[in-house]
Design a protein around this motif. Structure first.
Motif, PDB file in Angstrom:
ATOM      1  N   TRP A 113      44.505  37.043  29.635  1.00 26.95           N
ATOM      2  CA  TRP A 113      42.820  37.034  29.583  1.00 26.95           C
ATOM      3  C   TRP A 113      42.537  38.210  28.427  1.00 26.95           C
ATOM      4  O   TRP A 113      43.289  39.456  28.577  1.00 26.95           O
ATOM      5  CB  TRP A 113      42.051  37.564  30.884  1.00 26.95           C
ATOM      6  N   PHE A 125      34.099  45.697  25.103  1.00 22.04           N
ATOM      7  CA  PHE A 125      33.106  46.589  25.430  1.00 22.04           C
ATOM      8  C   PHE A 125      33.370  47.713  26.330  1.00 22.04           C
ATOM      9  O   PHE A 125      34.489  47.329  26.715  1.00 22.04           O
ATOM     10  CB  PHE A 125      31.579  45.743  25.860  1.00 22.04           C
ATOM     11  N   GLU A 132      28.820  49.636  30.547  1.00 19.95           N
ATOM     12  CA  GLU A 132      27.974  48.340  30.952  1.00 19.95           C
ATOM     13  C   GLU A 132      27.511  48.272  32.413  1.00 19.95           C
ATOM     14  O   GLU A 132      26.384  47.931  32.724  1.00 19.95           O
ATOM     15  CB  GLU A 132      28.801  47.104  30.541  1.00 19.95           C
ATOM     16  N   ARG A 170      24.672  50.656  32.698  1.00 20.11           N
ATOM     17  CA  ARG A 170      23.519  49.898  32.005  1.00 20.11           C
ATOM     18  C   ARG A 170      23.004  48.961  32.883  1.00 20.11           C
ATOM     19  O   ARG A 170      21.780  48.659  33.217  1.00 20.11           O
ATOM     20  CB  ARG A 170      23.644  49.217  30.589  1.00 20.11           C
ATOM     21  N   LEU A 171      23.794  47.917  33.403  1.00 20.51           N
ATOM     22  CA  LEU A 171      23.487  46.858  34.348  1.00 20.51           C
ATOM     23  C   LEU A 171      22.565  47.374  35.727  1.00 20.51           C
ATOM     24  O   LEU A 171      21.644  47.029  36.157  1.00 20.51           O
ATOM     25  CB  LEU A 171      24.872  46.105  34.808  1.00 20.51           C
ATOM     26  N   GLY A 208      27.297  26.764  32.051  1.00 19.79           N
ATOM     27  CA  GLY A 208      28.592  26.505  31.948  1.00 19.79           C
ATOM     28  C   GLY A 208      29.234  25.902  33.032  1.00 19.79           C
ATOM     29  O   GLY A 208      29.906  24.827  32.805  1.00 19.79           O
ATOM     30  N   LEU A 250      26.142  38.996  36.508  1.00 18.79           N
ATOM     31  CA  LEU A 250      26.591  39.930  35.764  1.00 18.79           C
ATOM     32  C   LEU A 250      27.596  40.865  36.124  1.00 18.79           C
ATOM     33  O   LEU A 250      28.577  41.290  35.518  1.00 18.79           O
ATOM     34  CB  LEU A 250      25.475  40.650  34.786  1.00 18.79           C
ATOM     35  N   ALA A 251      27.451  41.699  37.329  1.00 17.70           N
ATOM     36  CA  ALA A 251      28.246  42.638  37.913  1.00 17.70           C
ATOM     37  C   ALA A 251      29.633  41.977  38.206  1.00 17.70           C
ATOM     38  O   ALA A 251      30.481  42.418  37.802  1.00 17.70           O
ATOM     39  CB  ALA A 251      27.658  43.164  39.144  1.00 17.70           C
ATOM     40  N   LEU A 290      31.890  41.947  34.969  1.00 11.38           N
ATOM     41  CA  LEU A 290      32.093  43.264  34.777  1.00 11.38           C
ATOM     42  C   LEU A 290      33.352  43.832  35.783  1.00 11.38           C
ATOM     43  O   LEU A 290      33.894  44.753  35.534  1.00 11.38           O
ATOM     44  CB  LEU A 290      31.138  44.312  34.812  1.00 11.38           C
ATOM     45  N   GLU A 291      33.531  43.162  36.795  1.00 11.08           N
ATOM     46  CA  GLU A 291      34.701  43.343  37.856  1.00 11.08           C
ATOM     47  C   GLU A 291      35.631  42.576  37.529  1.00 11.08           C
ATOM     48  O   GLU A 291      36.906  43.218  37.855  1.00 11.08           O
ATOM     49  CB  GLU A 291      34.026  42.905  39.364  1.00 11.08           C
ATOM     50  N   PRO A 324      38.641  40.835  35.434  1.00 12.49           N
ATOM     51  CA  PRO A 324      39.438  40.765  34.165  1.00 12.49           C
ATOM     52  C   PRO A 324      39.325  39.202  33.593  1.00 12.49           C
ATOM     53  O   PRO A 324      39.271  39.185  32.423  1.00 12.49           O
ATOM     54  CB  PRO A 324      40.672  41.415  34.243  1.00 12.49           C
ATOM     55  N   ASP A 325      39.438  38.418  34.498  1.00 13.00           N
ATOM     56  CA  ASP A 325      39.120  36.926  34.036  1.00 13.00           C
ATOM     57  C   ASP A 325      37.812  36.344  33.664  1.00 13.00           C
ATOM     58  O   ASP A 325      37.760  35.419  33.160  1.00 13.00           O
ATOM     59  CB  ASP A 325      39.843  36.023  35.098  1.00 13.00           C
ATOM     60  N   PHE A 345      35.689  39.085  32.016  1.00 18.52           N
ATOM     61  CA  PHE A 345      35.411  39.758  30.773  1.00 18.52           C
ATOM     62  C   PHE A 345      34.641  38.919  29.834  1.00 18.52           C
ATOM     63  O   PHE A 345      33.656  39.357  28.968  1.00 18.52           O
ATOM     64  CB  PHE A 345      36.397  40.821  30.457  1.00 18.52           C
ATOM     65  N   TRP A 346      35.514  37.810  29.295  1.00 16.07           N
ATOM     66  CA  TRP A 346      35.228  37.240  28.097  1.00 16.07           C
ATOM     67  C   TRP A 346      33.761  36.642  28.093  1.00 16.07           C
ATOM     68  O   TRP A 346      33.466  36.284  27.024  1.00 16.07           O
ATOM     69  CB  TRP A 346      36.385  36.262  27.755  1.00 16.07           C
ATOM     70  N   LYS A 347      33.277  36.437  29.396  1.00 15.48           N
ATOM     71  CA  LYS A 347      32.147  35.650  29.635  1.00 15.48           C
ATOM     72  C   LYS A 347      30.607  36.893  29.405  1.00 15.48           C
ATOM     73  O   LYS A 347      29.825  36.367  29.536  1.00 15.48           O
ATOM     74  CB  LYS A 347      31.925  35.072  30.807  1.00 15.48           C
ATOM     75  N   TYR A 348      31.307  38.012  29.372  1.00 14.05           N
ATOM     76  CA  TYR A 348      30.220  39.123  29.290  1.00 14.05           C
ATOM     77  C   TYR A 348      29.887  39.646  27.991  1.00 14.05           C
ATOM     78  O   TYR A 348      30.809  39.793  27.244  1.00 14.05           O
ATOM     79  CB  TYR A 348      30.654  40.348  30.265  1.00 14.05           C
ATOM     80  N   PRO A 400      27.310  42.113  25.952  1.00 13.81           N
ATOM     81  CA  PRO A 400      26.269  43.458  26.243  1.00 13.81           C
ATOM     82  C   PRO A 400      24.885  42.998  26.076  1.00 13.81           C
ATOM     83  O   PRO A 400      23.776  43.601  26.484  1.00 13.81           O
ATOM     84  CB  PRO A 400      26.793  44.450  25.362  1.00 13.81           C
TER      85      PRO A 400
END
Lengths: 289, 289
Positions: free
Chosen positions: A272, A277, A282, A285-286, B89, B197-198, B201-202, B204-205, B207-210, B212
């Motif tokens: 992954w 960021f 973040e 911020r969230l 998605g 969104l949280a 951010l938690e 790792p698989d 992260f790429w969808k997040y 800022p």
């Protein structure tokens, strides 16, 4: 989720490419389309195994896609070639269909249009190459230009004759650009083809798949065998080898090609992508947003 | 396989469009994203029902595709709009993904490229319209040009202000040309968005969808609510109505949009295309071939 190399299902004796890669010097007339090389299970094992491996395929596809969002430009290209009824459509529906449409670039190459004929034969191919992070699927491909074109001499022999080297150079360029190519030649027997064509003539929901020209091509079987032989001999390269898939048993050909795709995706060795960021910042911020 | 109208699952009280079509004069602030309008089942019913209806969707897609091979030029276009994390998605992966990639034309519309900005805003949209017999999926769409563009005043108000009528005219042209349009506006609550969104951010698989920038847009929620309201008010037409989808429960939003697609495909009222060849004569040819 990992990309370890140890998740090959026990029903495969070795990684399928070791059984299926075209061996230089071997003859297409020696291919047994009923065979199930490397697979020690039976048709009864297929549905559950396929469902499991479809999920694995989809996971790996997502990882390929995710990495492209983080700037990686690699991609995968599946090239499907085979006589009518070999099962190309079934691979698209049941194997590729397990993936996320977001990252699938499907293209089929039938009789060229006038616009296509006005360009180099690789023009339409280049236009359909997969985007970064995508899986491209060619349902027929540039190999039509050394198969049907050769069998019918649609261009002079010196023209199609030069294409083998051209195609090798083209594919080398793709591979160097980060596109992994999985080429599969799907072999069905004359008898099995007859059965499948007959089914299309029996079932009103299959009429649309039947084309009278299929019989014209069928009558040229030996010439196609020869064209396939030369194609395999001349365009199996170390960077883009052909795989020979026995296709009389649809369940086998689907499992085999699925496994080839999984192998290819694993070779990318992706993880992954790391965040681009500051995760902690973040989260703060969230929390406030 | 039939295209009867009587196959609506019993867990739906009425055809979903009757519950979900945007009602003129209604307010987006009155939408309850937790609701499951028209559905009398629960989350536990969802997996089996979705699997069944995915099959129905795929059958109808095949019939649409088959008819295009026989010369029909109609197509379907699904337009997905919604705030980040609303689940666009997931619809692509779990609903559209049930179809055959051969007949899916997926396109997403992010920040326009320089080339796109050098053209009319509908240029990139027109380039991505579904082919005859295909199902097009717009993951975001021309509506970005009256949503993010309006909220940020990326063009002067008189420019985006003129787009509602332009879009209506554009869609009318599409519908008259044989493209059925299913527009869904996906509504997630502020709280549920925060959770989703949280999660990104938690894990790792994920992260790429997040991104800022998602938080920047989140802070503009009231402005987006207003932009969605005007969009729904001004571009809900009898030929291309909006559907309002509560999306806090992913299982519901997927079932609902799946059912809207099935309804739309059924409205084509397709049967399998008749053969354009002499079935008896072909059977004879095949027997001899």
């Amino acid at each position: 989720m990992t990309t370890s190399d140890t998740d090959l299902p026990a029903l495969w004796t070795h990684e399928p490419h070791t059984h299926l890669e075209f061996k230089p010097g071997s003859s297409v007339t020696g291919i047994d389309p009923d065979a199930t090389p490397g697979f020690v299970g039976s048709k009864r094992d297929a549905p559950v195994l396929q469902a499991e491996r479809n999920i694995r395929f989809a996971e790996l596809q997502e990882m390929l896609y995710a990495n492209s969002r983080a700037g990686d430009t690699r991609s995968l290209l599946l090239v499907l070639q085979g006589m009518d009824t070999a099962g190309k459509g079934g691979i698209v529906k049941h194997v590729v269909g397990a993936g996320n449409p977001q990252g699938i670039d499907y293209a089929s190459f039938g009789k060229p249009t006038e616009e296509e004929l006005a360009h180099h034969y690789l023009w339409r191919i280049r236009n359909a190459l997969p985007a970064a992070g995508h899986i491209g699927v060619f349902d027929r491909s540039h190999y039509e230009d050394v198969l049907i074109v050769r069998v019918h001499n649609l261009v002079p022999p010196e023209v199609w004759g030069a294409r083998y080297d051209e195609i090798n150079a083209f594919e080398k360029e793709l591979v160097e650009g980060g596109t992994k190519i999985v080429k599969v030649a799907m072999f069905v027997s004359l008898d099995e083809q007859k059965k499948r064509l007959a089914e299309r003539l029996e079932r009103p929901d299959k009429f649309w798949k039947y084309n009278p020209a299929d019989i014209d091509e069928r009558l040229l079987w030996p010439k196609y065998q020869e064209a396939y032989q030369v194609m395999l001999d001349r365009t199996s390269t170390d960077y883009a080898p052909w795989h020979v898939i026995p296709c009389n048993r649809k369940w086998y050909s689907r499992l085999a090609i699925l496994e080839l795709l999984i192998e290819a995706l694993k070779e990318f060795n992706f993880a992954w992508p790391p965040p681009d960021f500051d995760v902690k910042a973040e989260k703060k911020r969230l929390a406030r947003a």
